[in-house]
Design a protein around this motif. Structure first.
Motif, PDB file in Angstrom:
ATOM      1  N   GLY A 123       0.724  -1.075   0.079  1.00  0.00           N
ATOM      2  CA  GLY A 123      -0.120  -0.047  -0.126  1.00  0.00           C
ATOM      3  C   GLY A 123       1.004   1.210  -0.057  1.00  0.00           C
ATOM      4  O   GLY A 123       0.485   2.285  -0.641  1.00  0.00           O
ATOM      5  N   HIS A 124       1.778   0.979   0.700  1.00  0.00           N
ATOM      6  CA  HIS A 124       2.868   2.348   0.649  1.00  0.00           C
ATOM      7  C   HIS A 124       3.273   2.677  -0.619  1.00  0.00           C
ATOM      8  O   HIS A 124       3.556   3.807  -1.049  1.00  0.00           O
ATOM      9  N   ALA A 125       3.761   1.682  -1.314  1.00  0.00           N
ATOM     10  CA  ALA A 125       4.364   1.760  -2.510  1.00  0.00           C
ATOM     11  C   ALA A 125       3.397   2.235  -3.758  1.00  0.00           C
ATOM     12  O   ALA A 125       3.725   3.234  -4.488  1.00  0.00           O
ATOM     13  N   ALA A 126       2.216   1.818  -3.549  1.00  0.00           N
ATOM     14  CA  ALA A 126       1.013   2.488  -4.355  1.00  0.00           C
ATOM     15  C   ALA A 126       0.788   3.744  -4.164  1.00  0.00           C
ATOM     16  O   ALA A 126       0.811   4.762  -5.175  1.00  0.00           O
ATOM     17  N   MET A 127       0.831   4.369  -2.738  1.00  0.00           N
ATOM     18  CA  MET A 127       0.683   5.752  -2.458  1.00  0.00           C
ATOM     19  C   MET A 127       1.842   6.448  -3.060  1.00  0.00           C
ATOM     20  O   MET A 127       1.703   7.668  -3.529  1.00  0.00           O
ATOM     21  N   GLY A 185      -5.134  13.024  -4.720  1.00  0.00           N
ATOM     22  CA  GLY A 185      -6.538  12.496  -4.292  1.00  0.00           C
ATOM     23  C   GLY A 185      -6.468  11.218  -4.249  1.00  0.00           C
ATOM     24  O   GLY A 185      -7.063  10.425  -3.222  1.00  0.00           O
ATOM     25  N   ARG A 186      -5.641  10.534  -5.054  1.00  0.00           N
ATOM     26  CA  ARG A 186      -5.452   9.006  -5.304  1.00  0.00           C
ATOM     27  C   ARG A 186      -4.345   8.715  -4.143  1.00  0.00           C
ATOM     28  O   ARG A 186      -4.812   7.705  -3.429  1.00  0.00           O
ATOM     29  N   ALA A 187      -3.360   9.451  -4.046  1.00  0.00           N
ATOM     30  CA  ALA A 187      -2.481   9.244  -2.769  1.00  0.00           C
ATOM     31  C   ALA A 187      -3.240   8.944  -1.474  1.00  0.00           C
ATOM     32  O   ALA A 187      -2.990   8.452  -0.587  1.00  0.00           O
ATOM     33  N   ALA A 188      -4.076  10.118  -1.333  1.00  0.00           N
ATOM     34  CA  ALA A 188      -4.884  10.403  -0.127  1.00  0.00           C
ATOM     35  C   ALA A 188      -5.587   8.861   0.213  1.00  0.00           C
ATOM     36  O   ALA A 188      -5.878   8.343   1.160  1.00  0.00           O
TER      37      ALA A 188
END
Length: 426
Positions: free
Chosen positions: A135-139, A149-152
């Motif tokens: 999940g952190h890599a995706a952020m 917005g997506r990172a949030a």
């Protein structure tokens, strides 16, 4: 007034608002989880939970060896490299997660109190070391594109299933009288982390059309560039959380629970600051292409607002600390005084965080690693001396001393770089 009426938020302001909104919702979810879990588990089990989670989060930062940070940096400077950078991130996660889990198990056996059951240790460990890193890599992938917005959403993704897990926890403990509430919570926590990782990967596939195939070409270079991110982040986590682990070992689970509960409120109040840092990270990398002085000037431009916010939250915490036992239960009476001691920590963290961002943005990760690593070591040494004498008060004092140490060192390095650059121009 005319200029004020004509003002429209720029991309940074919008990004900050998006990240803060997502992180704010995350905070509300975390607050609900924290308040209920702390009450259901009780102060000693909550202290054990905090200690296990602290160790798991520290080891989690080594998974991937910082290659996702390299992906963020490279994507912020040239979006065309993103797909290859993401593939290298997956490859790094594949090869580093198993040894990190083995090391976590060994350290848990050495450092954690013996009365914390092994299945609890592994439940939280797999959740943080494996699933949370995805999940952190995706952020970071979204941060590199400045799609805040997506990172949030990636920040929020782990919390939604965790909030949903509260109901079976309460049913299991209150109505079904589960014999080991902490074990039940570790199972639910693991399931929630797995669901969040699946969501993050599905979102990336939909938004970028990514194939989840590891890319091995260039992985060695990416890991050489990325290990300072991993080591610096792990050092930061050691610095932030090692006192909880040491309190559990040296001061008892009750002291760890009291201190961790107060520290949790300080963490949640720092969410808007994290929103600002997350929204500005790509800009720090772009400013850093001109050198650390340029990145530092950008940090100085950002400084007044987070500094004022940190001062305000410190005052609010100091005045309202007596509400903690009412919120968490009578077992947490000592947390009120702990919160007063910790209230001003964000005020010191703001200049330190921005200085670190400036050095990282200018590709001087080694400076960040060195300073944060030494601060973590200093914090450990001070805690070894102070916790047996003064309990959680000693842990607070060690944290403040380490903050002053980092700020002084980073400022000294920055001024030294400025004088060197001036002499070269002469």
């Amino acid at each position: 007034m005319q200029r004020l009426r004509a003002w429209r938020p720029g991309k940074l302001a919008k990004g900050t608002l998006a990240m803060t909104a997502g992180l704010g919702l995350r905070t509300l979810g975390q607050a609900a989880v924290f308040l209920i879990v702390a009450r259901v588990l009780g102060v000693e089990a909550y202290g054990a939970y905090s200690a296990v989670l602290a160790l798991a989060m520290v080891l989690g930062w080594f998974v991937g060896m910082g290659v996702s940070g390299v992906m963020l940096r490279d994507t912020a400077r040239d979006a065309q490299v993103f797909e290859q950078a993401w593939g290298r991130t997956l490859a790094a996660l594949w090869i580093t997660a198993p040894p990190a889990l083995l090391l976590y198990g060994a350290l848990a056996w050495l450092l954690l109190p013996a009365d914390i059951h092994w299945d609890v240790v592994m439940g939280f460990g797999v959740a943080e070391i494996l699933f949370a890193r995805v999940g952190h890599a995706a952020m970071q992938a979204y941060q590199g594109h400045e799609r805040m917005g997506r990172a949030a959403r990636m920040h929020l993704a782990p919390i939604v299933p965790r909030v949903a897990a509260i109901l079976p926890l309460v049913i299991g403990v209150v109505w079904l009288r589960a014999p080991d509430p902490l074990f039940l919570w570790s199972v639910l926590y693991l399931i929630a982390a797995a669901l969040a990782a699946v969501y993050a990967l599905a979102r990336l596939r939909q938004d970028f059309g990514l194939a989840f195939t590891p890319v091995w070409q260039g992985l060695g270079r990416a890991m050489r560039d990325g290990w300072p991110y991993a080591l610096g982040s792990a050092s930061g986590k050691v610095y932030v959380d090692i006192d909880k682990l040491m309190l559990a070992r040296l001061g008892g689970l009750e002291a760890a629970g009291v201190y961790s509960a107060a520290y949790r409120f300080v963490d949640m109040a720092a969410i808007p600051l994290a929103g600002l840092y997350g929204a500005s990270v790509a800009r720090f990398f772009r400013a850093g292409e001109q050198g650390v002085g340029s990145a530092a000037r950008y940090a100085l431009k950002l400084l007044p607002v987070p500094l004022a916010y940190a001062a305000l939250t410190g005052a609010v915490f100091f005045v309202s600390a007596d509400l903690l036992p009412w919120l968490l239960g009578a077992d947490y009476a000592g947390a009120a005084e702990a919160l007063r001691w910790l209230a001003w920590l964000p005020l010191l963290s703001v200049p330190r965080d921005l200085l670190q961002q400036a050095f990282i943005g200018a590709d001087r990760q080694h400076v960040f690693v060195l300073v944060m690593g030494c601060a973590a070591l200093l914090n450990i040494v001070l805690n070894l001396w102070a916790i047996p004498r003064w309990g959680w008060q000693g842990a607070v004092g060690a944290t403040y001393a380490a903050e002053f140490f980092m700020i002084a060192w980073l400022l000294t390095l920055l001024l030294g770089i400025g004088r060197t650059a001036g002499r070269r121009l002469d």
